[in-house]
Design a protein around this motif. Sequence first.
Motif, PDB file in Angstrom:
ATOM      1  N   GLY A 216       0.812  -1.217   0.000  1.00 20.80           N
ATOM      2  CA  GLY A 216       0.000   0.000   0.000  1.00 20.80           C
ATOM      3  C   GLY A 216       0.838   1.255   0.000  1.00 20.80           C
ATOM      4  O   GLY A 216       0.525   2.239  -0.697  1.00 20.80           O
ATOM      5  N   LYS A 217       1.923   1.244   0.763  1.00 18.45           N
ATOM      6  CA  LYS A 217       2.797   2.419   0.818  1.00 18.45           C
ATOM      7  C   LYS A 217       3.484   2.640  -0.522  1.00 18.45           C
ATOM      8  O   LYS A 217       3.609   3.779  -0.995  1.00 18.45           O
ATOM      9  N   ALA A 218       3.926   1.554  -1.162  1.00 23.80           N
ATOM     10  CA  ALA A 218       4.627   1.681  -2.437  1.00 23.80           C
ATOM     11  C   ALA A 218       3.712   2.180  -3.545  1.00 23.80           C
ATOM     12  O   ALA A 218       4.130   2.949  -4.422  1.00 23.80           O
ATOM     13  N   LYS A 219       2.448   1.773  -3.528  1.00 21.94           N
ATOM     14  CA  LYS A 219       1.502   2.146  -4.579  1.00 21.94           C
ATOM     15  C   LYS A 219       0.537   3.241  -4.147  1.00 21.94           C
ATOM     16  O   LYS A 219      -0.361   3.621  -4.925  1.00 21.94           O
ATOM     17  N   ASP A 220       0.720   3.772  -2.934  1.00 17.96           N
ATOM     18  CA  ASP A 220      -0.148   4.816  -2.410  1.00 17.96           C
ATOM     19  C   ASP A 220      -1.616   4.415  -2.529  1.00 17.96           C
ATOM     20  O   ASP A 220      -2.453   5.136  -3.075  1.00 17.96           O
ATOM     21  N   THR A 221      -1.907   3.242  -1.987  1.00 13.77           N
ATOM     22  CA  THR A 221      -3.263   2.709  -2.063  1.00 13.77           C
ATOM     23  C   THR A 221      -3.567   1.921  -0.794  1.00 13.77           C
ATOM     24  O   THR A 221      -2.679   1.630   0.004  1.00 13.77           O
ATOM     25  N   VAL A 222      -4.826   1.627  -0.611  1.00 11.52           N
ATOM     26  CA  VAL A 222      -5.258   0.793   0.510  1.00 11.52           C
ATOM     27  C   VAL A 222      -5.472  -0.626  -0.007  1.00 11.52           C
ATOM     28  O   VAL A 222      -6.230  -0.828  -0.965  1.00 11.52           O
ATOM     29  N   VAL A 223      -4.820  -1.577   0.587  1.00 11.46           N
ATOM     30  CA  VAL A 223      -4.963  -2.975   0.181  1.00 11.46           C
ATOM     31  C   VAL A 223      -6.134  -3.583   0.943  1.00 11.46           C
ATOM     32  O   VAL A 223      -6.094  -3.714   2.164  1.00 11.46           O
ATOM     33  N   GLY A 224      -7.175  -3.938   0.224  1.00 12.98           N
ATOM     34  CA  GLY A 224      -8.338  -4.565   0.849  1.00 12.98           C
ATOM     35  C   GLY A 224      -8.180  -6.063   0.932  1.00 12.98           C
ATOM     36  O   GLY A 224      -7.181  -6.626   0.481  1.00 12.98           O
ATOM     37  N   GLY A 225      -9.176  -6.693   1.501  1.00 18.76           N
ATOM     38  CA  GLY A 225      -9.090  -8.143   1.601  1.00 18.76           C
ATOM     39  C   GLY A 225     -10.314  -8.762   2.213  1.00 18.76           C
ATOM     40  O   GLY A 225     -11.282  -8.081   2.566  1.00 18.76           O
ATOM     41  N   VAL A 226     -10.264 -10.060   2.330  1.00 17.35           N
ATOM     42  CA  VAL A 226     -11.332 -10.849   2.934  1.00 17.35           C
ATOM     43  C   VAL A 226     -10.719 -11.667   4.065  1.00 17.35           C
ATOM     44  O   VAL A 226      -9.723 -12.368   3.859  1.00 17.35           O
ATOM     45  N   ASP A 227     -11.301 -11.560   5.242  1.00 18.74           N
ATOM     46  CA  ASP A 227     -10.819 -12.306   6.411  1.00 18.74           C
ATOM     47  C   ASP A 227     -11.865 -13.313   6.848  1.00 18.74           C
ATOM     48  O   ASP A 227     -13.076 -13.053   6.768  1.00 18.74           O
ATOM     49  N   PHE A 228     -11.402 -14.459   7.328  1.00 20.07           N
ATOM     50  CA  PHE A 228     -12.287 -15.508   7.824  1.00 20.07           C
ATOM     51  C   PHE A 228     -11.918 -15.857   9.254  1.00 20.07           C
ATOM     52  O   PHE A 228     -10.736 -15.889   9.611  1.00 20.07           O
ATOM     53  N   SER A 229     -12.915 -16.126  10.077  1.00 19.53           N
ATOM     54  CA  SER A 229     -12.652 -16.577  11.441  1.00 19.53           C
ATOM     55  C   SER A 229     -12.341 -18.063  11.484  1.00 19.53           C
ATOM     56  O   SER A 229     -11.768 -18.556  12.454  1.00 19.53           O
ATOM     57  N   ALA A 230     -12.700 -18.780  10.419  1.00 18.28           N
ATOM     58  CA  ALA A 230     -12.460 -20.216  10.363  1.00 18.28           C
ATOM     59  C   ALA A 230     -11.094 -20.504   9.761  1.00 18.28           C
ATOM     60  O   ALA A 230     -10.436 -19.623   9.207  1.00 18.28           O
ATOM     61  N   SER A 231     -10.673 -21.762   9.880  1.00 18.74           N
ATOM     62  CA  SER A 231      -9.421 -22.186   9.260  1.00 18.74           C
ATOM     63  C   SER A 231      -9.576 -22.206   7.745  1.00 18.74           C
ATOM     64  O   SER A 231     -10.686 -22.285   7.214  1.00 18.74           O
ATOM     65  N   ALA A 232      -8.455 -22.145   7.055  1.00 19.62           N
ATOM     66  CA  ALA A 232      -8.465 -22.079   5.595  1.00 19.62           C
ATOM     67  C   ALA A 232      -8.984 -23.372   4.981  1.00 19.62           C
ATOM     68  O   ALA A 232      -8.649 -24.474   5.430  1.00 19.62           O
ATOM     69  N   THR A 233      -9.826 -23.216   3.954  1.00 20.85           N
ATOM     70  CA  THR A 233     -10.280 -24.345   3.151  1.00 20.85           C
ATOM     71  C   THR A 233     -10.326 -23.912   1.697  1.00 20.85           C
ATOM     72  O   THR A 233     -10.360 -22.714   1.381  1.00 20.85           O
TER      73      THR A 233
END
Length: 343
Positions: A216-233
Amino acid sequence: MTIQSRHPAQIRRSSGVTMAEVGRLAGVSQVTVSRALSAPDKVSPQTLQRIHDAIARTGYVPNAVAGALASNKSNLVAALVPSVTNIVYSSMLHAFSDIMWGHGYQIMLSETGFDLDREEKAIATHLSRRPDAILLTGIRHSAGARRMLLNAGIPVVEVWDISDTPIDCCVGFSHVQAGYAAADFALQAGYRHAATITASDERALRRRDAFASRFGKAKDTVVGGVDFSASATLGLGREALSRLLQQGFEPGTVIFCSSDQFAQGVLIEAMARGLSVPEEVAVIGFGDQEFAAMTEPALTSIRIDRQVLGQVAANALVDRFSAGPTTSAIHDVGFEIIKRQSA
């Protein structure tokens, strides 16, 4: 058959067979059986062999708990991991247990998830069995767990992470540096946009934050995402890409996943939607599991040598047994980005 040294306090009924019954079958007294268990060098080879044979025939099992109380040594090592089925942990444990077994130690294993309260309860249970050492996953523990471990006075190795202030010693790598390295890789590859898919594991969150901050700092942007409370599947990986697309996904985005399971799910969902990889969506996983090189396209991932990690952890405990806390406390096994076709 070899009889390990035990203490006379082990004279008690075990599996329905008493020490006196073993003695009668071997033609010796109960005292002689006790001596054979606690100090076999003080019994003649012929008598010791008869006792060996009697124990083999009756299935008599000495009381190891009583022996541990008396000798202050149990030949047990406790190991607490988030998951016993995840290859990331099971392969590390295999390498760890091979070395411990070679030094005469058995492993007591518990699955704790990523719940600190559950870990604290497991630590209390294991310590009540008086293990000679304990392996923990990660460096973040509850205050109660830390108190118990410090008071136990046994070697403790924390794995999959490093810290300047381990409970005793730690074997792992910097998750922050791994996140930075993934971001640098993506930036050098020329990706203009980025997103993350992350499970609730505290170590994964540190990688996510480091990646998002650096990119984000290098591209002057906010990196979004998706978070899960469960383990990865794999299924959650597919769902995550669907969510990112709904949020307004930019072509040419690189997605940093907290595990290869997420990353494989993203690849499958991208294929189902007709998205080209890595042109429209690029994917970086974590863990470099066995299937990573076999996905279509092959998955770029961050590799940690799990066998080396397990071996170093075991050797760190062995060193503690022989040399005490004067040996090195921090063991950084590092990581490597394995570039393949997905990014």
